[in-house]
Design a protein around this motif. Sequence first.
Motif, PDB file in Angstrom:
ATOM      1  N   LYS A   7     -24.691 -43.827 -44.969  1.00 49.97           N
ATOM      2  CA  LYS A   7     -24.798 -44.147 -43.490  1.00 49.97           C
ATOM      3  C   LYS A   7     -23.671 -43.098 -42.439  1.00 49.97           C
ATOM      4  CE  LYS A   7     -28.464 -45.152 -40.247  1.00 49.97           C
ATOM      5  NZ  LYS A   7     -29.346 -45.111 -40.272  1.00 49.97           N
ATOM      6  N   LEU A   8     -22.741 -43.170 -43.069  1.00 48.16           N
ATOM      7  CA  LEU A   8     -21.637 -41.973 -42.305  1.00 48.16           C
ATOM      8  C   LEU A   8     -21.476 -40.906 -43.020  1.00 48.16           C
ATOM      9  CD1 LEU A   8     -18.924 -44.650 -41.515  1.00 48.16           C
ATOM     10  CD2 LEU A   8     -20.566 -43.194 -39.968  1.00 48.16           C
ATOM     11  N   GLN A   9     -21.776 -41.100 -44.179  1.00 52.66           N
ATOM     12  CA  GLN A   9     -21.449 -39.669 -44.636  1.00 52.66           C
ATOM     13  C   GLN A   9     -23.029 -39.120 -44.590  1.00 52.66           C
ATOM     14  OE1 GLN A   9     -19.880 -38.556 -48.003  1.00 52.66           O
ATOM     15  NE2 GLN A   9     -20.931 -37.124 -47.397  1.00 52.66           N
ATOM     16  N   GLY A  10     -24.665 -39.393 -44.300  1.00 52.24           N
ATOM     17  CA  GLY A  10     -25.956 -39.120 -43.756  1.00 52.24           C
ATOM     18  C   GLY A  10     -25.252 -38.100 -42.600  1.00 52.24           C
ATOM     19  N   TYR A  11     -24.526 -38.737 -41.861  1.00 50.21           N
ATOM     20  CA  TYR A  11     -24.614 -38.303 -40.321  1.00 50.21           C
ATOM     21  C   TYR A  11     -23.494 -36.967 -40.935  1.00 50.21           C
ATOM     22  CZ  TYR A  11     -25.937 -41.956 -37.309  1.00 50.21           C
ATOM     23  OH  TYR A  11     -26.721 -42.832 -36.688  1.00 50.21           O
ATOM     24  N   ALA A  12     -22.937 -37.058 -41.722  1.00 48.21           N
ATOM     25  CA  ALA A  12     -21.808 -35.914 -42.504  1.00 48.21           C
ATOM     26  C   ALA A  12     -22.688 -34.793 -42.782  1.00 48.21           C
ATOM     27  CB  ALA A  12     -20.433 -36.388 -42.954  1.00 48.21           C
ATOM     28  N   ASP A  13     -23.810 -35.282 -43.653  1.00 48.85           N
ATOM     29  CA  ASP A  13     -23.867 -34.179 -44.493  1.00 48.85           C
ATOM     30  C   ASP A  13     -25.079 -33.625 -43.604  1.00 48.85           C
ATOM     31  OD1 ASP A  13     -23.185 -35.095 -46.813  1.00 48.85           O
ATOM     32  OD2 ASP A  13     -24.474 -35.832 -47.355  1.00 48.85           O
ATOM     33  N   ARG A  14     -25.564 -34.245 -42.321  1.00 48.00           N
ATOM     34  CA  ARG A  14     -26.377 -33.050 -41.465  1.00 48.00           C
ATOM     35  C   ARG A  14     -26.083 -32.202 -40.269  1.00 48.00           C
ATOM     36  NH1 ARG A  14     -28.832 -38.745 -40.437  1.00 48.00           N
ATOM     37  NH2 ARG A  14     -28.431 -38.236 -38.722  1.00 48.00           N
ATOM     38  N   GLY A  15     -24.531 -32.835 -40.325  1.00 50.19           N
ATOM     39  CA  GLY A  15     -23.966 -31.756 -39.789  1.00 50.19           C
ATOM     40  C   GLY A  15     -22.569 -32.081 -38.759  1.00 50.19           C
ATOM     41  N   VAL A  16     -23.969 -33.576 -37.939  1.00 52.19           N
ATOM     42  CA  VAL A  16     -23.381 -34.554 -36.780  1.00 52.19           C
ATOM     43  C   VAL A  16     -21.314 -34.086 -36.886  1.00 52.19           C
ATOM     44  CG1 VAL A  16     -23.082 -36.484 -35.909  1.00 52.19           C
ATOM     45  CG2 VAL A  16     -25.246 -35.480 -36.918  1.00 52.19           C
ATOM     46  N   PHE A  17     -20.851 -34.891 -37.724  1.00 53.41           N
ATOM     47  CA  PHE A  17     -19.281 -34.404 -38.439  1.00 53.41           C
ATOM     48  C   PHE A  17     -18.959 -33.792 -38.139  1.00 53.41           C
ATOM     49  CE2 PHE A  17     -19.882 -39.414 -39.255  1.00 53.41           C
ATOM     50  CZ  PHE A  17     -20.049 -40.084 -38.264  1.00 53.41           C
ATOM     51  N   ARG A  18     -17.463 -32.449 -37.576  1.00 57.41           N
ATOM     52  CA  ARG A  18     -17.369 -31.722 -38.374  1.00 57.41           C
ATOM     53  C   ARG A  18     -16.349 -32.330 -39.599  1.00 57.41           C
ATOM     54  NH1 ARG A  18     -13.638 -29.147 -34.040  1.00 57.41           N
ATOM     55  NH2 ARG A  18     -11.566 -29.506 -36.441  1.00 57.41           N
ATOM     56  N   SER A  19     -16.183 -33.032 -39.738  1.00 58.92           N
ATOM     57  CA  SER A  19     -15.216 -33.231 -41.480  1.00 58.92           C
ATOM     58  C   SER A  19     -15.726 -35.128 -41.409  1.00 58.92           C
ATOM     59  CB  SER A  19     -13.593 -33.337 -41.682  1.00 58.92           C
ATOM     60  OG  SER A  19     -13.240 -33.810 -40.304  1.00 58.92           O
ATOM     61  N   PHE A  20     -15.283 -35.675 -42.340  1.00 64.10           N
ATOM     62  CA  PHE A  20     -15.419 -36.799 -42.808  1.00 64.10           C
ATOM     63  C   PHE A  20     -14.635 -37.669 -44.078  1.00 64.10           C
ATOM     64  CE2 PHE A  20     -18.475 -40.412 -45.472  1.00 64.10           C
ATOM     65  CZ  PHE A  20     -17.970 -41.307 -44.096  1.00 64.10           C
ATOM     66  N   ASP A  21     -13.993 -38.397 -43.899  1.00 64.99           N
ATOM     67  CA  ASP A  21     -12.806 -38.855 -44.909  1.00 64.99           C
ATOM     68  C   ASP A  21     -13.318 -40.310 -45.094  1.00 64.99           C
ATOM     69  OD1 ASP A  21     -11.194 -38.725 -46.993  1.00 64.99           O
ATOM     70  OD2 ASP A  21      -9.551 -39.005 -45.217  1.00 64.99           O
ATOM     71  N   VAL A  22     -13.414 -40.852 -46.105  1.00 59.67           N
ATOM     72  CA  VAL A  22     -13.173 -42.274 -46.219  1.00 59.67           C
ATOM     73  C   VAL A  22     -11.389 -42.330 -46.822  1.00 59.67           C
ATOM     74  CG1 VAL A  22     -13.722 -44.495 -47.658  1.00 59.67           C
ATOM     75  CG2 VAL A  22     -15.607 -42.075 -47.349  1.00 59.67           C
TER      76      VAL A  22
END
Length: 152
Positions: A7-22
Amino acid sequence: VGVVHKKLQGYADRGVFRSFDVGDTKGSKTEFRFIWLEDTPFTLVFDHDKGTLQLKNLLPNVESRSFLDNALREYIGDRANSTLPAHRRVDPKRATLRYANRKERVSLTLAVEKNQYSYAVTKLLNVANELFGHLHMYHIQYLWDNFEVPQE
């Protein structure tokens, strides 16, 4: 963990987040980090044993029991109010929203019911987004002081 990550990766892929790290999973907790509102680093902690999602240290420098703290507690408490439209309300049958202020840092936690993790991720992020909108409307001085929001 897979549902929350996806779900979070989906937000990152759509550009909602500027970066994403697990981050690493330590015990029952997995941390997810991303840059989002006001170019702020966010940390979402998923505790799979407790079934909670927490936006940890979401708001800094909120003095306990201050006017701002009390206003934020009331605002967050109203997120489950049946007078809100369903798309803006946290359904208590699916998740319970909690506000905490520890050492002048506000965190929001959703306790998830019946494996409603996809719903909970969406709701927690929606509440955070609405909270920043609320701050822009009613507590702009706080944003100027703590998030370098332009005074224009």
